[in-house]
Design a protein around this motif. Structure first.
Motif, PDB file in Angstrom:
ATOM      1  N   LEU A  28      -8.108   0.495   6.442  1.00  0.00           N
ATOM      2  CA  LEU A  28      -8.192  -0.557   5.429  1.00  0.00           C
ATOM      3  C   LEU A  28      -7.943  -1.954   5.989  1.00  0.00           C
ATOM      4  O   LEU A  28      -8.136  -2.940   5.289  1.00  0.00           O
ATOM      5  CB  LEU A  28      -7.175  -0.281   4.309  1.00  0.00           C
ATOM      6  CG  LEU A  28      -7.416   0.985   3.493  1.00  0.00           C
ATOM      7  CD1 LEU A  28      -6.232   1.247   2.565  1.00  0.00           C
ATOM      8  CD2 LEU A  28      -8.708   0.886   2.700  1.00  0.00           C
ATOM      9  N   PHE A  29      -7.508  -2.052   7.216  1.00  0.00           N
ATOM     10  CA  PHE A  29      -7.159  -3.331   7.833  1.00  0.00           C
ATOM     11  C   PHE A  29      -8.397  -3.929   8.526  1.00  0.00           C
ATOM     12  O   PHE A  29      -9.158  -3.194   9.140  1.00  0.00           O
ATOM     13  CB  PHE A  29      -6.048  -3.101   8.866  1.00  0.00           C
ATOM     14  CG  PHE A  29      -5.451  -4.350   9.425  1.00  0.00           C
ATOM     15  CD1 PHE A  29      -4.412  -4.990   8.780  1.00  0.00           C
ATOM     16  CD2 PHE A  29      -5.923  -4.886  10.612  1.00  0.00           C
ATOM     17  CE1 PHE A  29      -3.855  -6.148   9.299  1.00  0.00           C
ATOM     18  CE2 PHE A  29      -5.377  -6.048  11.140  1.00  0.00           C
ATOM     19  CZ  PHE A  29      -4.333  -6.677  10.484  1.00  0.00           C
ATOM     20  N   SER A  34       2.999  -1.878   3.988  1.00  0.00           N
ATOM     21  CA  SER A  34       1.645  -2.386   3.769  1.00  0.00           C
ATOM     22  C   SER A  34       0.775  -2.300   5.020  1.00  0.00           C
ATOM     23  O   SER A  34      -0.186  -1.542   5.078  1.00  0.00           O
ATOM     24  CB  SER A  34       1.707  -3.846   3.285  1.00  0.00           C
ATOM     25  OG  SER A  34       0.421  -4.361   3.073  1.00  0.00           O
ATOM     26  N   THR A  35       1.133  -3.074   6.049  1.00  0.00           N
ATOM     27  CA  THR A  35       0.211  -3.307   7.155  1.00  0.00           C
ATOM     28  C   THR A  35      -0.103  -2.054   7.960  1.00  0.00           C
ATOM     29  O   THR A  35      -1.267  -1.778   8.279  1.00  0.00           O
ATOM     30  CB  THR A  35       0.778  -4.388   8.087  1.00  0.00           C
ATOM     31  OG1 THR A  35       1.106  -5.536   7.304  1.00  0.00           O
ATOM     32  CG2 THR A  35      -0.214  -4.767   9.160  1.00  0.00           C
ATOM     33  N   LYS A  54      -7.221  -5.062   3.830  1.00  0.00           N
ATOM     34  CA  LYS A  54      -5.933  -4.937   3.157  1.00  0.00           C
ATOM     35  C   LYS A  54      -4.823  -5.044   4.206  1.00  0.00           C
ATOM     36  O   LYS A  54      -5.055  -4.894   5.403  1.00  0.00           O
ATOM     37  CB  LYS A  54      -5.814  -3.590   2.449  1.00  0.00           C
ATOM     38  CG  LYS A  54      -6.981  -3.215   1.534  1.00  0.00           C
ATOM     39  CD  LYS A  54      -7.017  -4.017   0.268  1.00  0.00           C
ATOM     40  CE  LYS A  54      -8.073  -3.475  -0.695  1.00  0.00           C
ATOM     41  NZ  LYS A  54      -8.196  -4.296  -1.928  1.00  0.00           N
ATOM     42  N   GLY A  55      -3.602  -5.295   3.742  1.00  0.00           N
ATOM     43  CA  GLY A  55      -2.441  -5.222   4.624  1.00  0.00           C
ATOM     44  C   GLY A  55      -2.065  -6.493   5.339  1.00  0.00           C
ATOM     45  O   GLY A  55      -1.124  -6.492   6.133  1.00  0.00           O
ATOM     46  N   ALA A 111      -2.427   0.269   6.225  1.00  0.00           N
ATOM     47  CA  ALA A 111      -3.783  -0.272   6.257  1.00  0.00           C
ATOM     48  C   ALA A 111      -4.456   0.013   7.594  1.00  0.00           C
ATOM     49  O   ALA A 111      -5.643   0.372   7.652  1.00  0.00           O
ATOM     50  CB  ALA A 111      -3.752  -1.773   5.981  1.00  0.00           C
ATOM     51  N   THR A 136      -2.657  -1.164  -3.777  1.00  0.00           N
ATOM     52  CA  THR A 136      -3.554  -0.094  -3.328  1.00  0.00           C
ATOM     53  C   THR A 136      -2.730   1.168  -3.134  1.00  0.00           C
ATOM     54  O   THR A 136      -1.624   1.114  -2.592  1.00  0.00           O
ATOM     55  CB  THR A 136      -4.236  -0.445  -1.990  1.00  0.00           C
ATOM     56  OG1 THR A 136      -5.028  -1.625  -2.146  1.00  0.00           O
ATOM     57  CG2 THR A 136      -5.114   0.688  -1.500  1.00  0.00           C
ATOM     58  N   ILE A 183       0.850  -1.186   0.000  1.00  0.00           N
ATOM     59  CA  ILE A 183       0.000   0.000   0.000  1.00  0.00           C
ATOM     60  C   ILE A 183       0.888   1.239   0.000  1.00  0.00           C
ATOM     61  O   ILE A 183       1.740   1.395   0.877  1.00  0.00           O
ATOM     62  CB  ILE A 183      -0.917   0.018   1.239  1.00  0.00           C
ATOM     63  CG1 ILE A 183      -1.825  -1.215   1.246  1.00  0.00           C
ATOM     64  CG2 ILE A 183      -1.753   1.303   1.276  1.00  0.00           C
ATOM     65  CD1 ILE A 183      -2.560  -1.420   2.559  1.00  0.00           C
TER      66      ILE A 183
END
Length: 463
Positions: free
Chosen positions: A377-378, A368-369, A381-382, A372, A89, A56
């Motif tokens: 978004l978590f 990423s994480t 996503k992530g 998110a 993303t 992301i």
């Protein structure tokens, strides 16, 4: 079509294991060993590969009117470049100027993205003024699913907000439970330094950094932290570039200010000598905050590994050589920005994980994480888990290559990371279970991407 990925090593922010992943209806439905797919499923053998959650990028500019021109990418070109680089993303800065209507700007940015992105996307909504209409407009933006703001403490009279407007924005953000991202400089100091340097005949790109020195960024970061502390809002410093600004942000974190920190790829790998090159060669590297003295890089890497720097973005903003040359007579007219959406994952893996400067789990977390989690978004996503979107990067750690403008997919005629070695790249990239990239080639659906509506997180933002 269902998809089964076999024999890969799954790596998330907090775990790693060798297992299979079964995907159906755009989501991960099973993770385990020796999974069997039903007839008609697509099967990918990931033996010898690493499997990461889709990466992301929390900070990009795609559509951007800026300094008498427009950024070169479209959502069609930028999303393909992102996917080839392993980013599934991105979060775009929606940036109408002070002269534009906030809500009209938001709808324009959404229109530019709709139906043309190959990967999923969301927005940060810039607040470039705060008048008697702003609160109701921002409430409408949040109700539409854009639950993060952006303020500029720079670009006086164009994007920048005054202190009173900053206070009102953060007060509203606190009420709505949204996070506010901030470009942290001191607009007045930048303006005065620019005027002085130009009056002295110092017009080349090498004078961009002295017009926005480290002290100016540190002051902006400290001031943003003070406003967050006062309003109890949650903030996020974007593209932090230097040790003094890092120290200001870290001090705020230590005293309990709800502040998260982003840095971007150029500040880990490039330094200010590049902008000292004559003519357009130097102009390529003009961005804000500017590239800094190389001594800052060790502090940034250490803070990233320690988790003090939360995320790594790009501030992707491509202007071509002709556009950069608009500043031939004055560095203040050079469009600010550098592309990076395609290179971020590969370079941070090559220069971070492969060199031992960055733990592989922190790499996943930072790219990423944590984004998110911070931006709502978590766990969609992530991460890689049953129920999560099947955004996956099957990564080949044995790939070797070189960054080059000749092979990039960003719509630009130069690459700021030209010649950097790459040790590992995405072999297969999926967006919600659909294969979009194979071995550096886009093979998917150009309109696969969708706008990600996000709920405000209130006090539950990841720290």
């Amino acid at each position: 079509m269902p998809l089964l990925i076999q024999n890969g090593e799954i790596i998330t922010a907090d775990s790693r294991c060798c297992a299979d992943i079964y995907i159906e209806d755009e989501t991960i439905t099973r993770i385990g060993t020796n999974l069997v797919a039903p007839p008609g499923s697509e099967v990918i053998d990931a033996t010898g590969k690493l499997i990461f959650p889709g990466f992301i990028d929390p900070h990009v500019h795609i559509y951007l009117p800026f300094m008498a021109t427009f950024a070169k990418d479209t959502h069609a070109t930028a999303s393909v470049a992102a996917l080839i680089g392993g980013t599934t993303t991105f979060i775009e800065m929606c940036c109408p100027s002070r002269l534009d209507d906030t809500l009209d700007g938001y709808h324009l940015w959404k229109e530019k993205a709709s139906g043309s992105s190959a990967c999923d996307y969301a927005f940060h909504m810039a607040v470039t003024r705060f008048d008697d209409r702003t609160e109701s407009q921002l409430r409408a933006v949040v109700a539409d699913g854009t639950s993060s703001f952006k303020v500029f403490l720079a670009y006086k009279n164009f994007f920048g907000v005054e202190d009173g407007e900053l206070y009102k924005t953060l007060t509203l953000a606190r009420k709505l439970g949204v996070i506010t991202t901030a470009h942290c400089e001191n607009a007045e100091l930048v303006s005065r330094l620019q005027e002085t340097l130009l009056a002295e005949g110092k017009t080349g790109p090498e004078w961009h950094e002295p017009s926005r020195p480290e002290t100016v960024e540190a002051e902006g970061t400290n001031r943003f932290a003070a406003f967050l502390e006062t309003t109890k809002a949650h903030g996020y410093v974007v593209h932090l570039s230097c040790q003094p600004a890092l120290e200001a942000a870290a001090r705020a974190k230590l005293r309990g200010v709800r502040l998260s920190i982003e840095s971007v790829v150029p500040h880990f790998l490039l330094d200010k000598h590049l902008a000292k090159q004559p003519g357009v060669e130097g102009m390529k590297y003009v961005m804000s905050p500017p590239l800094r003295d190389k001594r800052n890089q060790a502090a940034l890497w250490a803070a990233l590994e320690a988790g003090i720097i939360d995320t790594v973005g790009t501030d992707h903003c491509p202007f071509d050589l002709e556009q950069k040359s608009l500043g031939a007579q004055a560095f203040t007219q050079i469009p600010n920005g550098i592309p990076g959406i395609e290179e971020r994952v590969n370079l941070m893996y090559s220069q971070g994980v492969r060199t031992g400067r960055l733990d592989i789990h922190r790499f996943v977390d930072a790219l990423s994480t944590r984004a998110a989690k911070l931006f709502g978004l978590f766990p969609r996503k992530g991460t890689i888990a049953p129920g999560s979107d099947a955004d996956l990067v099957i990564f080949d750690p044995n790939y070797r290559g070189i960054v080059s403008a000749k092979t990039q997919h960003t719509n630009n005629d130069y690459n700021g990371f030209e010649g950097f070695p790459v040790e590992g790249r995405a072999s297969v990239v999926t967006v919600r279970g659909k294969v979009q990239v194979r071995d550096g080639v886009f093979v998917g659906e150009r309109r696969r991407g969708t706008f990600l509506a996000r709920e405000p997180l209130g006090d539950n933002h990841a720290e």
